[in-house]
Design a protein around this motif. Structure first.
Motif, PDB file in Angstrom:
ATOM      1  N   GLU A 191       0.836  -1.210   0.000  1.00 21.40           N
ATOM      2  CA  GLU A 191       0.000   0.000   0.000  1.00 21.40           C
ATOM      3  C   GLU A 191       0.863   1.249   0.000  1.00 21.40           C
ATOM      4  OE1 GLU A 191      -3.152   0.109  -0.435  1.00 21.40           O
ATOM      5  OE2 GLU A 191      -3.441  -2.059  -0.410  1.00 21.40           O
ATOM      6  N   GLU A 192       2.012   1.214   0.669  1.00 25.27           N
ATOM      7  CA  GLU A 192       2.896   2.377   0.696  1.00 25.27           C
ATOM      8  C   GLU A 192       3.466   2.640  -0.704  1.00 25.27           C
ATOM      9  OE1 GLU A 192       5.809   1.569   3.596  1.00 25.27           O
ATOM     10  OE2 GLU A 192       4.410   1.701   5.310  1.00 25.27           O
ATOM     11  N   GLU A 193       3.803   1.568  -1.395  1.00 21.45           N
ATOM     12  CA  GLU A 193       4.326   1.746  -2.752  1.00 21.45           C
ATOM     13  C   GLU A 193       3.250   2.278  -3.698  1.00 21.45           C
ATOM     14  OE1 GLU A 193       5.819  -2.054  -3.764  1.00 21.45           O
ATOM     15  OE2 GLU A 193       7.723  -1.815  -2.699  1.00 21.45           O
ATOM     16  N   LYS A 194       2.008   1.846  -3.532  1.00 26.25           N
ATOM     17  CA  LYS A 194       0.922   2.374  -4.360  1.00 26.25           C
ATOM     18  C   LYS A 194       0.691   3.852  -4.089  1.00 26.25           C
ATOM     19  CE  LYS A 194      -1.573  -2.019  -4.791  1.00 26.25           C
ATOM     20  NZ  LYS A 194      -2.851  -2.736  -4.523  1.00 26.25           N
ATOM     21  N   ALA A 195       0.819   4.261  -2.848  1.00 22.25           N
ATOM     22  CA  ALA A 195       0.667   5.685  -2.527  1.00 22.25           C
ATOM     23  C   ALA A 195       1.806   6.510  -3.113  1.00 22.25           C
ATOM     24  CB  ALA A 195       0.587   5.858  -1.015  1.00 22.25           C
ATOM     25  N   SER A 196       3.000   5.915  -3.156  1.00 24.64           N
ATOM     26  CA  SER A 196       4.134   6.655  -3.737  1.00 24.64           C
ATOM     27  C   SER A 196       4.004   6.791  -5.253  1.00 24.64           C
ATOM     28  CB  SER A 196       5.445   5.957  -3.379  1.00 24.64           C
ATOM     29  OG  SER A 196       5.472   4.662  -3.964  1.00 24.64           O
TER      30      SER A 196
END
Length: 714
Positions: free
Chosen positions: A294-299
């Protein structure tokens, strides 16, 4: 007709006699007679099938007996009739044919017998009566006559004499041999050895010493007519050729681009780019390491749009649970647009060093000497210095300015020796080219003044004063008097020639007695020539266009007249049309200079271009140089060094190396050498208005709009 006596032959059947007729190849004849041939009514192929098969078999033995001798020996072919013996043959040889004794019955002459085809007579006798034709028996009567007498088998109808002729045994033998494809005479040898009738060795007297006929070296006229006839037939469409079969344009639908021979023939063909094959991240059930958190998708959302990944991997347990791709239709449409609207062309780029494209010119150090630096300035004029000129030895230089003054300067020291003041701006000054004649021509407005510089010895001064003494002037004709008038110059003791228009250019002839003047607004009367010794004015040419300048040829009796766009060369000895016309292709010509050799010249224009002409090469420019951003005011050749220069309103003067070779196969060498920038640009414009070379040294004089004259040396 006298019949030949024969022994009685046993009577044979009718079918046997018909089989004998088959030996004569009766199928080539029909019942009706043809012109110029011998036929018989019984030689009809329709009668061959009237007998039964049984009778045909019974007569084959007889025919074999007739032809048996032909297969064994050619000389035995005379035995054709069964039952004949040596006595009958001897009687046949002794008997003569009656054809040689009886005159021909035909009296119509050598004409086609078809003319009498529908007539009942054939010619006329000596008394003028018609000679009626004999009635021809029909085929049935002929058949019955053959059955009664076997001799009718060897009788043929002579249409020319309208009678029946019986064939002899020798004639029948000839017919048999010809039907078999042999020579009629048995003694003829078709394979006889070749006899060389001519001597192959060189003979003293040839067989024929006649020259070859002309027809053996000329094309055949009959063949030319036949070819022309075929060409006309082809053009009219009477003769049609088979069109080449069109090859089917087949290609492999699923083959790669490298295997397509059809596409590889096109030089500019580039295969369409292929998509990248899908990887693990595009799988429906990728490994866990490819699935972003999820953190990578937000980035990803914080990245710029062009840097964001186009596909974010997702994981599905089964194929059934995979949803439809949202952008499938849009991406397919974009792909089609890229392939259709973006043509792919292979651009050939050659990696070439730009320095290698420059022409290989010699070094400037090898072309010395040439003027490159300002050595001396001549100051004294208060207006623009418009014109300068050097004397024969290069010791003095004359200058004219818009302030109305004409000054003579000493070249080496810069000292002003003499000053003449006039009421109008000086347009042009020109020193006489002779060594012992120091007179100066000055053009201003409509007047041309010839001044005595008083720089020669006493003896030369006496000759100059006598030359400039006007005396009794011969009255010219009305046309010349309307152009120029000779008047005495009371102010400076010279000669004044007043023209009907303003003088723009003057030039001395190499002999120093003739002077040409150009009036730019004079149109057809814009160029005149003055003779100083006789005080005469001539208008030799009718000028086409507005003249700009005129220059004499340095060694020949030619005059170069430059109009605004062209340069025309006139012969002074033959007052006629111009000898040559040079097309510059420029907007407007400003100046003209001729090489001392006389075969090359340069032309300057008001658009900053300079053209080099080779008179022996073409009427078009050999080289066109674009060196000045503004108008070129003057161009000049050096008298002894391979140098030429140009001056412009941009306050610069360009010096070039221009070498002309004696070898006509070698082009002139043109090398730019130096740019001289010593003159200051005045507020009202002008730049460098004139330039002249020193007659003996590689020095250049320039006259500027800043009222200064500068000398450039090496």
């Amino acid at each position: 007709m006298i019949q030949t006596k024969r022994k009685r032959v046993p009577v044979r059947s009718l079918k046997e006699e018909e089989d004998d007729l088959l030996l004569l190849d009766s199928n080539d004849y029909d019942g009706d007679s043809l012109s110029g041939s011998l036929h018989s009514d019984i030689f009809d192929p329709e009668d061959d099938g009237s007998s039964e098969d049984g009778e045909r078999e019974s007569s084959e033995d007889e025919v074999d007996g007739l032809e048996g001798s032909d297969d064994n020996d050619d000389g035995d072919e005379s035995e054709l009739v069964d039952g004949s013996d040596q006595g009958s043959e001897q009687q046949d040889e002794e008997s003569d044919s009656s054809e040689d004794e009886v005159a021909p019955r035909n009296t119509v002459g050598d004409i086609p017998l078809d003319w009498y085809k529908d007539e009942k007579h054939i010619g006329y006798d000596i008394t003028g009566k018609m000679i009626t034709k004999k009635e021809k028996p029909d085929k049935l009567e002929s058949f019955l006559a053959t059955s009664d007498d076997y001799k009718n088998l060897y009788k043929i109808y002579d249409e020319y004499n309208d009678e029946k002729v019986e064939l002899t045994k020798k004639e029948i033998m000839f017919i048999h041999r010809m039907l078999k494809g042999k020579a009629p005479h048995a003694d003829f040898d078709p394979h006889a050895p070749y006899v060389d009738w001519f001597i192959c060795d060189d003979a003293r007297h040839p067989l024929s010493s006649a020259p070859e006929p002309k027809r053996r070296f000329l094309p055949s006229k009959s063949e030319a007519k036949m070819v022309a006839k075929l060409v006309r037939a082809i053009r009219k469409g009477l003769i049609k050729f088979d069109k080449p079969e069109e090859e089917l344009n087949l290609y492999l639908l699923w083959a790669g681009d490298s295997t397509s021979d059809q596409k590889s023939k096109q030089l500019t063909y580039i295969p369409p780019p292929k998509r990248k094959l899908p990887g693990h991240e595009e799988s429906y059930n990728p490994c866990l390491e490819f699935i972003p958190t999820e953190e990578e998708k937000a980035s990803y959302k914080l990245m710029p749009e062009e840097d964001q990944p186009k596909l974010i991997p997702q994981r599905f347990t089964t194929l059934r649970s995979i949803p439809a791709y949202v952008n499938a239709l849009k991406e397919s449409f974009d792909r089609c647009l890229d392939l259709y609207l973006c043509p792919r062309v292979r651009k050939k780029r050659i990696n070439i060093d730009p320095e290698s494209l420059k022409p290989k010119l010699p070094s400037r150090n090898d072309l010395r000497p040439y003027p490159d630096s300002c050595y001396l300035e001549y100051k004294g004029h208060t207006g623009k210095v418009t014109t300068i000129s050097t004397d024969y030895y290069g010791q003095w230089i004359a200058s004219g300015s818009t302030d109305g003054s004409v000054r003579i300067w000493e070249v080496e020291t810069g000292r002003c020796l003499k000053i003449w003041q006039f009421d109008e701006a000086i347009k042009c000054v020109a020193w006489n080219p002779l060594s012992g004649l120091s007179i100066l021509a000055v053009a201003m407005g409509r007047d041309l003044v010839i001044l005595n510089t008083e720089l020669d010895t006493d003896e030369e001064q006496e000759y100059i004063k006598e030359l400039l003494h006007l005396g009794n002037v011969i009255e010219p004709n009305a046309s010349v008097a309307a152009i120029a008038r000779w008047l005495p110059d009371e102010k400076y003791g010279g000669i004044m020639i007043r023209h009907f228009k303003n003088v723009s250019s003057i030039d001395w002839h190499r002999k120093g007695d003739y002077l040409s003047t150009v009036m730019a607004s004079g149109e057809t009367r814009g160029v005149v020539i003055h003779q100083i010794s006789k005080k005469l004015t001539q208008k030799p040419f009718k000028i086409r266009g507005l003249p700009v300048t005129a220059v004499f040829h340095p060694s020949r009796s030619y005059l170069f007249i430059a109009t605004r766009k062209n340069v025309r060369v006139y012969n002074l000895l033959k007052v006629d049309e111009p000898v040559k016309k040079l097309e510059t292709g420029m907007r407007e010509i400003s100046s003209l200079a001729i090489h001392p050799g006389g075969d090359n010249l340069i032309v300057g224009s008001k658009e900053g271009k300079m053209c080099w002409f080779d008179m022996d090469l073409s009427s078009k420019p050999y080289k066109t140089l674009k060196n000045h951003p503004k108008d070129i005011t003057n161009v000049e050749f050096h008298r002894s060094y391979p140098l030429f220069a140009s001056s412009s309103e941009d306050s610069t003067a360009y010096v070039f190396h221009g070498k002309v070779y004696n070898d006509l196969n070698e082009n002139p060498l043109i090398v730019p050498l130096e740019i001289l920038r010593s003159h200051s640009t005045s507020s009202n414009g002008g730049g460098v208005l004139d330039c002249k070379f020193h007659p003996r040294q590689p020095w250049l004089f320039t006259a500027g709009a800043d009222s200064n004259i500068k000398l450039y040396c090496h």
